[in-house]
Design an enzyme around this catalytic site. Sequence first.
Site, short mmCIF file in Angstrom:
data_model
loop_
_atom_site.label_atom_id
_atom_site.label_comp_id
_atom_site.label_asym_id
_atom_site.label_seq_id
_atom_site.Cartn_x
_atom_site.Cartn_y
_atom_site.Cartn_z
N HIS A 57 0.34 48.45 -49.37
CA HIS A 57 1.20 47.75 -48.47
C HIS A 57 1.36 46.43 -49.24
CE1 HIS A 57 2.64 46.54 -44.50
NE2 HIS A 57 2.12 45.70 -44.46
N GLY A 87 31.31 68.05 -66.01
CA GLY A 87 30.54 69.05 -66.52
C GLY A 87 30.39 69.11 -68.08
N GLU A 116 4.56 53.58 -49.27
CA GLU A 116 3.80 53.90 -48.45
C GLU A 116 4.18 54.72 -47.48
OE1 GLU A 116 1.93 50.62 -46.04
OE2 GLU A 116 3.79 49.34 -46.64
N CYS A 131 20.60 62.15 -75.42
CA CYS A 131 19.94 61.34 -74.61
C CYS A 131 19.88 59.88 -75.16
CB CYS A 131 18.53 61.83 -74.49
SG CYS A 131 17.38 60.72 -73.58
N TYR A 144 25.68 64.17 -61.00
CA TYR A 144 25.09 62.71 -61.42
C TYR A 144 25.71 61.69 -62.31
CZ TYR A 144 22.60 64.05 -65.56
OH TYR A 144 22.25 64.42 -67.22
N THR A 167 16.38 65.69 -70.34
CA THR A 167 15.44 65.54 -71.65
C THR A 167 14.05 65.85 -71.57
OG1 THR A 167 16.96 63.70 -72.35
CG2 THR A 167 14.70 63.52 -73.11
N GLY A 193 34.73 64.00 -60.52
CA GLY A 193 33.40 64.63 -60.75
C GLY A 193 32.50 63.98 -59.56
N GLY A 194 31.75 65.11 -59.12
CA GLY A 194 30.60 64.60 -58.16
C GLY A 194 29.09 64.81 -58.57
N LEU A 222 28.64 59.89 -60.64
CA LEU A 222 28.08 58.93 -59.50
C LEU A 222 27.18 57.61 -60.28
CD1 LEU A 222 26.82 60.72 -56.48
CD2 LEU A 222 28.93 60.13 -57.32
N GLU A 223 26.46 58.38 -61.37
CA GLU A 223 25.76 56.93 -62.18
C GLU A 223 26.81 56.20 -62.77
OE1 GLU A 223 21.52 59.12 -63.59
OE2 GLU A 223 23.38 59.11 -64.97
N LYS A 236 23.12 54.80 -70.82
CA LYS A 236 23.43 54.72 -69.55
C LYS A 236 22.70 53.86 -68.66
CE LYS A 236 21.29 57.44 -66.95
NZ LYS A 236 20.96 58.67 -66.60
N LYS A 237 21.29 53.93 -68.77
CA LYS A 237 20.43 53.09 -68.08
C LYS A 237 20.57 51.79 -68.85
CE LYS A 237 16.32 53.18 -65.35
NZ LYS A 237 14.99 53.05 -65.64
N CYS A 292 20.77 59.25 -71.44
CA CYS A 292 19.85 58.56 -70.80
C CYS A 292 19.72 57.15 -71.08
CB CYS A 292 18.56 59.03 -70.91
SG CYS A 292 18.25 60.85 -71.19
C1 LIG Z 1 25.74 60.55 -69.58
C2 LIG Z 1 24.37 61.36 -69.75
C3 LIG Z 1 23.43 60.70 -69.13
C4 LIG Z 1 22.00 61.63 -69.23
N1 LIG Z 1 21.19 60.90 -68.39
C5 LIG Z 1 19.78 61.57 -68.29
C6 LIG Z 1 18.76 61.10 -67.95
O1 LIG Z 1 18.76 60.01 -67.13
N2 LIG Z 1 17.55 61.85 -67.87
C7 LIG Z 1 17.42 62.94 -68.48
O2 LIG Z 1 16.51 63.65 -68.44
N3 LIG Z 1 18.58 63.45 -69.02
C8 LIG Z 1 19.89 62.86 -69.00
N4 LIG Z 1 20.80 63.43 -69.59
C9 LIG Z 1 20.77 64.91 -70.17
C10 LIG Z 1 20.13 64.78 -71.88
O3 LIG Z 1 20.79 63.88 -72.44
C11 LIG Z 1 20.02 66.04 -72.24
O4 LIG Z 1 19.43 67.00 -71.41
C12 LIG Z 1 19.36 66.03 -73.66
O5 LIG Z 1 19.82 65.26 -74.50
C13 LIG Z 1 19.22 67.38 -74.16
O6 LIG Z 1 18.77 67.63 -75.48
P1 LIG Z 1 18.99 68.62 -76.40
O7 LIG Z 1 17.87 68.55 -77.59
O8 LIG Z 1 19.19 70.13 -75.75
O9 LIG Z 1 20.44 68.19 -76.79
P2 LIG Z 1 20.98 67.16 -77.77
O10 LIG Z 1 20.19 65.78 -77.22
O11 LIG Z 1 22.55 67.01 -76.95
O12 LIG Z 1 21.00 67.02 -79.03
C14 LIG Z 1 21.68 68.06 -79.79
C15 LIG Z 1 22.10 67.68 -81.12
O13 LIG Z 1 22.52 68.60 -81.86
C16 LIG Z 1 23.44 68.08 -82.83
N5 LIG Z 1 24.42 69.32 -83.15
C17 LIG Z 1 25.48 69.87 -82.56
N6 LIG Z 1 25.87 70.78 -83.12
C18 LIG Z 1 25.29 70.72 -84.47
C19 LIG Z 1 25.44 71.57 -85.49
N7 LIG Z 1 26.26 72.64 -85.91
N8 LIG Z 1 24.87 71.16 -86.77
C20 LIG Z 1 23.95 70.03 -86.70
N9 LIG Z 1 23.68 69.50 -85.70
C21 LIG Z 1 24.51 69.56 -84.50
C22 LIG Z 1 24.29 67.00 -81.95
O14 LIG Z 1 24.88 66.07 -82.77
C23 LIG Z 1 23.04 66.43 -81.10
O15 LIG Z 1 22.62 65.23 -81.57
C24 LIG Z 1 22.08 62.77 -69.64
C25 LIG Z 1 23.35 63.53 -70.55
C26 LIG Z 1 24.26 62.54 -70.31
C27 LIG Z 1 25.49 63.17 -71.15
#
Ligand SMILES: Cc1cc2nc3c(=O)[nH]c(=O)nc-3n(C[C@H](O)[C@H](O)[C@H](O)COP(=O)(O)OP(=O)(O)OC[C@H]3O[C@@H](n4cnc5c(N)ncnc54)[C@H](O)[C@@H]3O)c2cc1C
Length: 560
Positions: A527, A353, A532, A134, A269, A402, A266-267, A272-273, A142-143, A139
């Site tokens: 308004h 994906g 609204e 994120c 989010y 997130t 891909g189609g 598209l973003e 990207k934002k 997030c």
């Molecule tokens: C381009 C993009 C845009 C997005 N935009 C949004 C949005 O606008 N709003 C929203 O809510 N969500 C958004 N998301 C989704 C959001 O980023 C994820 O849902 C969120 O980060 C998931 O959190 P997490 O803790 O599960 O995993 P992550 O945030 O992916 O964290 C996992 C961490 O584990 C670490 N890791 C992996 N394997 C190991 C290992 N073996 N040992 C130690 N560390 C390891 C990785 O390095 C990583 O830092 C977006 C995702 C992407 C790719």
Amino acid sequence: MISIGVPKSVAALCTGGIARAGALSEQATCSFAWVQSGVVGKSFGWSVGETLKRSQPRRAFATRSRAAASGGVNGTVADSKDSEYDYDLVTIGAGSGGVRASRFAANLGAKVAVCELPFSTISSDSAGGVGGTCVLRGCVPKKILVYGSQFAHSFEDSKGFGWSYDAKPKHDWNMLIDNKNKELNRLLGVYKNILKNANVALIEGRGKIVDPHTVDISGERIRARHILVAVGGRPYVPDIPGKEFAITSDEALDLPSRPEKICIVGGGYIALEFAGIFNGLGSEVHVFIRQDKVLRGFDEEVRDFVAEQMSLKGIKFHFGESPTAVEKGSDGKFTLVTTKGSEVADSIMFATGRKPNTKNLGLEDVGVNINSKGAIEVDEYSRTSVASIWAVGDVTDRMNLTPVALMEGMAFAKTAFGDEPSKPDHRYVASAVFTQPPIGTVGLTEAEALETYGDIDVYTSNFRPMKATISGLGNRTFMKIIVDAASNVVVGVHMCGDDAPEVLQGFGVAVKAGLTKAQFDATVGIHPTAAEELVTMRSPTRKLRQKSNKVAEEGAARPV
Ligand SMILES: Cc1cc2nc3c(=O)[nH]c(=O)nc-3n(C[C@H](O)[C@H](O)[C@H](O)COP(=O)(O)OP(=O)(O)OC[C@H]3O[C@@H](n4cnc5c(N)ncnc54)[C@H](O)[C@@H]3O)c2cc1C
């Protein structure tokens, strides 16, 4: 010089966090820090500031003793003496879910360590960074790029309001990326501090589970009462010839130069973003979608509406077209070969994906069940098939957002260390797609509502927002409310148009609270706003009666 104020939507940068009184959440830190850094149009790379200061609230650190940490919701974790373990909790992965869970567990008195890979803007098996997807590759960056690209539309909009420009505003991609990277580096520090202030030990390295209570972190073995797997996911590119020439969202956020022309496969989010980002910044954008519509899983009318609006901005959609190969030309350009033809571009991006990071983590060896999609199977409390091992966030592939990872992390901490068994509640989670125009949505789609309730009333409105009447552009806004006819409860609200994510955050509360359409109607609107409309849609566009197996009379549609 045009001075641009701090965006109202600043808090949405790190969506959905709830700062507890006196405590500083990861999300709140990010938002406050963003405000402190000041946001100026120039920082987004445009050659056409304002700094707000706000002191960060002090967080209170709980000091319950380590020995008080509980043994888990069902008491099924082996009740060993503390001395057997180095930590009460070792978390693998310091992303949204991992940081939140670790910090909350520590606040509840647990002795916690979290391991995370070294920082890189591009994720891999050996690189990641504190903050996770994120903050570093999702997030937030990207934002920032969405904000940067939106100025182009504002320049266009402004002309009808009397603005003129001596020359076409120029955009500096490198400045935008530099500023974005500075912000990421700052956030990296902020996140490390969050862990430090919570007394969570941060160990850099790759974590791998050795047995139900042991994690190997790059060669060092650590014993823990509980292990939390929060390793997230990574972009997936289908196995086609030349896939090594394709980029993913990771690289797209950090390209050395802006592609003049980009093909996005891909189609969903993310596709598209990024289409909106590159389109706004001036690239020619082609989106290739295997299916005949964008955004599978979203409400059908929203899917059609957003594709139409994006097409108006010049994005070219290729429906029913799948990639078969990527080729690199001697001129440095790339060709995307598809089932229907080919397209040459400067970059080919795959947003096809994401896959959970469950490979080579030792999970299967210790008996953790993994489903056919590679995600960790968990129960309602986020516990895996091994009692001492838990998993939250994208690695469980429940709802990959997130704020959901944060909720799951927090619920886990309460369950395992707070003596308060807590299930994350995945119902009525509002979410957004930061397309241009953006989407905000909460609750059921029309098809889901019909399937669930049988009899529903659907209210829709498709109108030209006030700004577009002056700018003369073709921008429209679409809104939809879905009501369970039997109970009058609003079960879905969808919007596509300016500020939709901000509007839906508020309506998300109403839908989550189970409010009725009558209560929406009793709410006096603000308004003049677009929002609204959501409290003034009186006549259903259609009443669908599946229980009685007939479509009731078509309501009078609101004038468009
Ligand atoms: C381009 C993009 C845009 C997005 N935009 C949004 C949005 O606008 N709003 C929203 O809510 N969500 C958004 N998301 C989704 C959001 O980023 C994820 O849902 C969120 O980060 C998931 O959190 P997490 O803790 O599960 O995993 P992550 O945030 O992916 O964290 C996992 C961490 O584990 C670490 N890791 C992996 N394997 C190991 C290992 N073996 N040992 C130690 N560390 C390891 C990785 O390095 C990583 O830092 C977006 C995702 C992407 C790719």
